[in-house]
Design a protein around this motif. Structure first.
Motif, PDB file in Angstrom:
ATOM      1  N   CYS A  67       0.846  -1.189   0.000  1.00 50.10           N
ATOM      2  CA  CYS A  67       0.000   0.000   0.000  1.00 50.10           C
ATOM      3  C   CYS A  67       0.888   1.248   0.000  1.00 50.10           C
ATOM      4  O   CYS A  67       1.779   1.360   0.840  1.00 50.10           O
ATOM      5  N   ARG A 116       0.331   3.997   1.096  1.00 54.08           N
ATOM      6  CA  ARG A 116       0.118   4.824   2.282  1.00 54.08           C
ATOM      7  C   ARG A 116       0.698   4.177   3.537  1.00 54.08           C
ATOM      8  O   ARG A 116       1.291   4.844   4.364  1.00 54.08           O
ATOM      9  N   CYS A 117       0.499   2.844   3.690  1.00 53.93           N
ATOM     10  CA  CYS A 117       0.852   2.233   4.984  1.00 53.93           C
ATOM     11  C   CYS A 117       1.709   0.966   4.843  1.00 53.93           C
ATOM     12  O   CYS A 117       1.995   0.310   5.842  1.00 53.93           O
ATOM     13  N   CYS A 173      -6.723  -1.835   0.527  1.00 57.16           N
ATOM     14  CA  CYS A 173      -5.747  -2.008   1.598  1.00 57.16           C
ATOM     15  C   CYS A 173      -6.498  -2.476   2.833  1.00 57.16           C
ATOM     16  O   CYS A 173      -7.341  -1.747   3.351  1.00 57.16           O
ATOM     17  N   CYS A 225      -5.570   0.415   5.907  1.00 54.87           N
ATOM     18  CA  CYS A 225      -5.983   1.817   6.000  1.00 54.87           C
ATOM     19  C   CYS A 225      -7.370   2.069   5.418  1.00 54.87           C
ATOM     20  O   CYS A 225      -7.871   3.186   5.518  1.00 54.87           O
TER      21      CYS A 225
HETATM   22 ZN   LIG Z   1      -2.808   1.064   3.490  1.00 56.44          ZN
END
Ligand SMILES: [Zn+2]
Length: 277
Positions: free
Chosen positions: A232, A234-235, A254, A257
């Motif tokens: 991901c 983002r995370c 994901c 998140c």
């Molecule tokens: Zn994520």
């Protein structure tokens, strides 16, 4: 994969033929001959295309997963096999070919207005109607079945027209929404923001080039779509894929998140209900 933006781009391209007379026609519809008829309009409604002839009948196509429309000069080579052609419309200066479309129908204006698919379509995020009203109606329709998982609901063209499978995964990721949570778990402002973002990205992708749902230069075109197992952005959790709905459409998300983005259920407020489906 054809989504609402694809169809609006196709319609815009095919409009060069408006006002022209058909010089050659063939299709999978038996005994239909359109030679001598005039093309009067080309219209995208969600993921459906209508090519109008003499303003009273339309050739209706739905491309589903594999179909496409190509526009050629009359003597140019085709980029797909002739055996894959489902409809061919030629004028003096242009040749439009529809390949692999599973739906090709010839409809009167009355039949268009009463067609089981076309008449049931939800508001088109790229349609000509007032933008705010489009979002209001789409929101009402999404609210009609609060138990429906969000990832299924926004793909249902009867609720809102134009979003396809790629946009579904991408938009839900961008807004941090869980595709498997029911629509009723989200408040109006969350759903409205999702629809607004959908319209924004559909519009952005009306230009040339591949569809992109992320704009950071040099990066991939998508955040999660078709990326199961990758991390991901983002995370760093591995992106997952699950099949969703009666048609088993792929949903990429994901698992970390997109779990936390769910809003509190609306409290102390009258729920706006749309028409029964
Ligand atoms: Zn994520």
């Amino acid at each position: 994969m054809p989504e609402g933006d694809t169809l609006h781009k196709v319609a815009a391209r095919l409009r060069v033929m408006v006002g022209q007379t058909v010089t050659r026609f063939q299709s999978v519809i038996p005994d239909l001959d359109l030679v001598g008829r005039t093309i009067t309009a080309v219209e995208a409604r969600g993921k459906n295309l209508l090519i109008w002839f003499d303003a009273d009948h339309a050739l209706y196509t739905h491309l589903r997963m594999a179909g496409s429309w190509h526009l050629y000069r009359p003597d140019a080579p085709w980029r797909k096999p002739t055996t894959a052609a489902r409809a061919v419309i030629a004028t003096e200066s242009w040749l439009a070919v529809c390949f692999y479309a599973p739906v090709v129908e010839w409809l009167s204006a009355w039949e268009v207005e009463h067609h089981p698919v076309l008449a049931a379509l939800g508001p088109d995020l790229l349609g000509p109607d007032d933008a705010e009203q489009t979002l209001d109606v789409a929101l009402q329709r999404l609210r009609a079945d609060p138990r429906r998982p969000l990832g299924e609901a926004i793909l249902d063209q009867r609720l809102v027209a134009g979003l396809g499978n790629v946009y579904k995964s991408e938009l839900l990721f961008m807004e941090r929404l869980d595709p498997f949570k029911p629509v009723g778990d989200y408040d109006d402002s969350t759903l409205r923001r999702l629809l607004e973002n959908g319209r924004k990205w559909l519009r952005r992708n009306l230009g040339d080039g591949p569809r992109k749902t992320r704009w950071d230069a040099g990066r991939a075109n998508t955040w999660v779509y078709n990326r199961s197992g990758e991390l991901c952005p983002r995370c760093n959790t591995p992106i997952a894929m699950r099949r969703q709905g009666a048609l088993g459409r792929t949903t990429y998300y994901c698992p970390r998140c997109q779990q936390s983005g769910a809003a509190e259920p609306p409290r102390g407020r009258v729920m706006v209900r749309g028409p029964a489906r």
